[in-house]
Design an enzyme around this catalytic site. Structure first.
Site, PDB file in Angstrom:
ATOM      1  CG  ASP A 265      -1.190   7.548   0.246  1.00 39.26           C
ATOM      2  OD1 ASP A 265      -0.098   8.078  -0.018  1.00 39.26           O
ATOM      3  OD2 ASP A 265      -2.152   7.546  -0.560  1.00 39.26           O
TER       4      ASP A 265
ATOM      5  CG  ASP B 132      -1.641   1.240   1.470  1.00 36.92           C
ATOM      6  OD1 ASP B 132      -2.417   1.625   0.577  1.00 36.92           O
ATOM      7  OD2 ASP B 132      -1.442   1.869   2.526  1.00 36.92           O
TER       8      ASP B 132
END
Length: 177
Positions: A13, A11
């Site tokens: 952020d 991922d």
């Protein structure tokens, strides 16, 4: 966990970089602690790395695809190249197949890398990341942040897929630090 994965997705952020909500400014990108070291461990093993990221700020009109691409470019400048990038521009209510926790981005990234989803791992900071991995048949590791709910942490701990940081996450997947 079982054998080391043949590809590792992250991922963006809150996992690779500090979460700046709806960030469209490359100058605001700051790597998470141990991100560079964790990526180096995986890359040193010859395993490709990629990114899967929800970017609902596009659907909300808060940023555009060019800004997302500029931020992604800055991430690569700071953390090195990624074999694949996939991001979802849709909002939560759009019903797409790509927005995590749906499996679309994970499946697409795995296909682009030529790796079966069951031999891919996804490292993220919230339940949507874990859910996307589960839905795709991939492995998941949760690295909690302030945004991670307590019940998500407990579930990951119970299932043996919780790490304190990114280095711990790649070690859990079988990579040497």
């Amino acid at each position: 966990m079982s054998a080391r994965p043949r590809a590792v997705l992250f991922d963006r952020d809150g996992t690779l970089v500090v979460d700046v909500p709806y960030n469209g400014d490359p100058d605001a990108v700051r790597p998470m602690p141990a991100a560079a070291a964790a990526l180096a461990c995986v890359r040193a093993a010859g395993v490709p790395v990629g990114v899967v990221s929800n970017q609902s700020g596009i659907a909300r009109g808060l940023l555009d695809a060019g800004q997302v691409s500029a931020v992604n470019t800055r991430v690569e400048e700071l953390l090195g190249p990624f074999a694949v990038w996939r991001w979802c521009p849709h909002g939560a209510g759009d019903g797409c197949a790509c927005r995590k926790p749906a499996p679309g981005m994970v499946l697409d990234a795995a296909a682009a890398l030529g790796v079966p989803p069951g031999e891919v791992a996804l490292i993220g900071d919230i339940a949507a990341d874990v859910g996307a991995a589960d839905a795709a048949g991939a492995r998941a590791v949760l690295v909690p942040t302030a945004a991670t709910r307590r019940e998500e942490v407990e579930d990951a701990r119970t299932r043996g897929r919780l790490a304190d940081d990114l280095l711990g996450a790649v070690e859990l997947l079988g990579f040497s630090a």
